[in-house]
Design an enzyme around this catalytic site. Structure first.
Site, mmCIF file in Angstrom:
data_model
loop_
_atom_site.group_PDB
_atom_site.id
_atom_site.type_symbol
_atom_site.label_atom_id
_atom_site.label_comp_id
_atom_site.label_asym_id
_atom_site.label_seq_id
_atom_site.Cartn_x
_atom_site.Cartn_y
_atom_site.Cartn_z
ATOM 1 C CG ASP A 26 1.303 -0.364 8.352
ATOM 2 O OD1 ASP A 26 1.563 -1.029 9.354
ATOM 3 O OD2 ASP A 26 2.089 0.468 7.879
ATOM 4 C CD GLU A 33 6.666 3.537 11.244
ATOM 5 O OE1 GLU A 33 7.648 3.020 10.729
ATOM 6 O OE2 GLU A 33 5.860 2.903 11.972
HETATM 7 C C1 FRU Z 1 4.359 1.037 9.811
HETATM 8 C C2 FRU Z 1 5.387 0.771 8.722
HETATM 9 C C3 FRU Z 1 5.262 1.857 7.653
HETATM 10 C C4 FRU Z 1 5.815 1.182 6.431
HETATM 11 C C5 FRU Z 1 5.332 -0.237 6.622
HETATM 12 C C6 FRU Z 1 6.237 -1.280 6.041
HETATM 13 O O1 FRU Z 1 3.824 -0.069 10.432
HETATM 14 O O2 FRU Z 1 6.680 0.754 9.287
HETATM 15 O O3 FRU Z 1 5.910 3.056 7.973
HETATM 16 O O4 FRU Z 1 5.342 1.749 5.250
HETATM 17 O O5 FRU Z 1 5.188 -0.438 8.017
HETATM 18 O O6 FRU Z 1 5.660 -2.537 6.088
#
Ligand code: FRU
Length: 532
Positions: free
Chosen positions: A41, A241
């Protein structure tokens, strides 16, 4: 004049020192990717003092997810990116990791409400999820359970180059709100921003497994008070998320509305929901048309498989709002055939709202700054009164191109498409087109090259698009070494998909199926690499 040889010499040395080239097969030439290792992300997107910051979920130690840290890149124009050193390195990295830095966001605390500023230096404050793999008691005295997720802050006094975690009190949001405290392993991804009207900081976090968002407010970024909850609504598979909450201009700025975005994981082919409504500093109230009864339908921000966890820039005006998405998908993301890095970011997208068919729809435009790398004059340009059933050759194109394609909805064809990144015999190709019967834009990547690494990858993706008032369908398509991004209409429908074509698959043709396609106009522009 005298300084010329010296300048040349310095330039040469710099070139030798930076011998890294972004020229591997599949390396996007105008999409940010880290030099090496795993990325997911986008985090902490912040514009400050002439610089766009892009932090990102990063594994400094490998090409798979793990050791989650915040990587960092900067840009002056959202186009050319320079990777910086790691901003937040997983605690205990190299030994037993005791805290990983999961997704979050960042603000500039201009009025020093946090008190982190020193000697007139304005603090940047990042808010992120601390993911604790093991039970422990923290320096703040707080007891943490195994696999707990909680929200923490860190600050920087040097424009985001080095960061200090707020160990005296982290995590500042220690547990989910009552009555959801059993959700402590699924409470994450704070998106923080300054809410002008109420003069408060606002953060939206997700209670991932409940498909709920929890909104908090604060005066100082340290002490947070629960304000409201949102959800569950609409598609509720997987977990929610990486939420977003932001204000956008409607219909050219006559008024504004607020938007909530949320990712769904696993989301199936599409994974990013949006809701349009009002936000008063406490509660987000969705417009009726944003909320669907049942589970099936939704407003999807992108109808393709590879746009996820998008996040917006703090520090830009509402009518200048820009988001970047992770151009990958958890379904197969860890297996994509790239090396020595994995994953890249989408083209930055400029967001606004427009009333179309009595609904305020999200409009996405590739960031204007891209014009600096998109060549002014088309490499190929052709208009056709009618393309009969069959195909018309376009010849070969560059590897990195932008296409503008328009055609009449009053065609007798059932489908019309352009095949890009195709082999000479078109056994390998990616089709981007329109289905006149169902009024849908599609990307067909079933024969797009290497599809072997996942059984679901070779698929067709579709998104709804009504022809414009002049009866035309317009598609703008960005093709890079391993991606296709389609902006349909005014940008109300986008589809993003990765592809892994052979490097010599550079042919293109127009294909009309089931009849003729009328008033076709095609322009192909070369796009320069941003790495040179
Ligand atoms: C989304 C996620 C988020 C988390 C991150 C961990 O892609 O699962 O919810 O903070 O990736 O790398």
């Amino acid at each position: 004049m005298i300084s010329l040889p010296i300048a040349l010499g310095v330039g040469l040395l710099a070139t030798i020192a930076n011998a890294f080239t972004y020229d591997q097969p599949y390396r996007g030439q105008y999409h940010f990717s880290p030099k090496e290792h795993w990325m997911n992300d986008p985090n902490g997107l912040l514009y400050y003092d002439g610089t766009y910051h892009l932090f990102f979920q990063y594994n400094p130690g490998g090409i798979q997810w793990g050791n989650m840290s915040w990587g960092h890149a900067t840009s002056k124009d959202l186009t050319h990116w320079e990777e910086q050193s790691i901003a937040l390195l997983a605690r205990g990295y190299g030994g037993n990791v005791t805290e990983m830095y999961f997704s979050g966001s960042a603000v500039v605390d201009v009025d020093n409400t946090s008190g982190f500023g020193k000697d007139g230096k304005v603090p940047m404050v990042a808010m992120y999820t601390s993911n604790y793999p093991i039970a422990q008691t923290l320096p703040s005295g707080k007891y943490i359970q195994e696999n707990q997720q909680a929200q923490s802050i860190a600050y920087s006094l040097d424009h985001g180059m080095t960061w200090t975690t707020y160990d005296a009190a982290n995590p500042v949001i220690y547990q989910p709100p009552a009555p959801y405290q059993d959700q402590y392993q699924n409470f994450r991804d704070p998106f923080v921003f300054w809410h002008e009207e109420s003069q408060k900081w606002v953060v939206v976090t997700t209670l991932a497994a409940l498909h709920k968002l929890a909104i908090y407010t604060s005066d100082n970024l340290k002490d947070w008070k629960l304000a409201s909850e949102f959800g569950p609504y609409n598609a509720q598979g997987g977990v929610w998320e990486c939420p977003g909450l932001f204000q956008l201009p409607l219909d050219g700025g006559k008024s504004t509305k607020w938007v909530i975005t949320s990712g769904i994981n696993p989301g199936g082919p599409r994974a990013l929901l949006y809701f349009v409504g009002e936000f008063d500093g406490i509660t987000f109230t969705p417009d009726d048309y944003s909320v669907y009864p049942g589970n099936a339908t939704a407003n999807w921000m992108d109808w393709g498989p590879d746009y996820y966890a998008s996040a917006g820039y703090n520090g830009l005006a509402a009518d200048d709002y820009v988001q970047i998405g992770w151009m990958n998908n958890w379904q197969y993301g860890t297996n994509i055939p790239t090396s020595p890095w994995r994953s890249s970011m989408s083209i930055p997208r400029h967001l606004s709202l427009k009333t179309i068919g009595a609904k305020a729809l999200l409009i996405q435009q590739p960031q204007e700054a891209w014009s600096s790398i998109v060549k002014k004059h088309p490499a190929y340009s052709h208009s056709y009164n009618s393309i009969p059933q069959g195909s018309v050759k376009v010849g070969t194109t560059g590897e990195t191109i932008k296409l503008d394609l328009s055609f009449s909805a009053a065609s007798t064809a059932s489908k019309f498409a352009i095949a890009v990144r195709a082999s000479a015999d078109f056994t390998e190709q990616t089709l981007v087109g329109y289905d006149f019967v169902n009024k849908e834009v599609f990307i067909d990547r079933t024969k797009s090259g290497d599809v072997s690494f996942d059984t679901t990858f070779a698929s067709v993706y579709r998104g709804p698009l009504t022809p414009n008032n002049n009866g035309m369908v317009k598609l703008t398509v960005f093709v890079d070494r391993s991606s296709v991004e389609v902006f349909g209409g005014q940008g109300e429908t986008t589809l993003t998909a990765q592809i892994f074509p052979s490097s010599d698959a550079l042919h293109a043709r127009l294909v009309s199926t089931g009849g003729a396609t009328k008033r076709v106009d095609l322009k192909v522009y070369n796009v320069a690499s941003t790495w040179i």
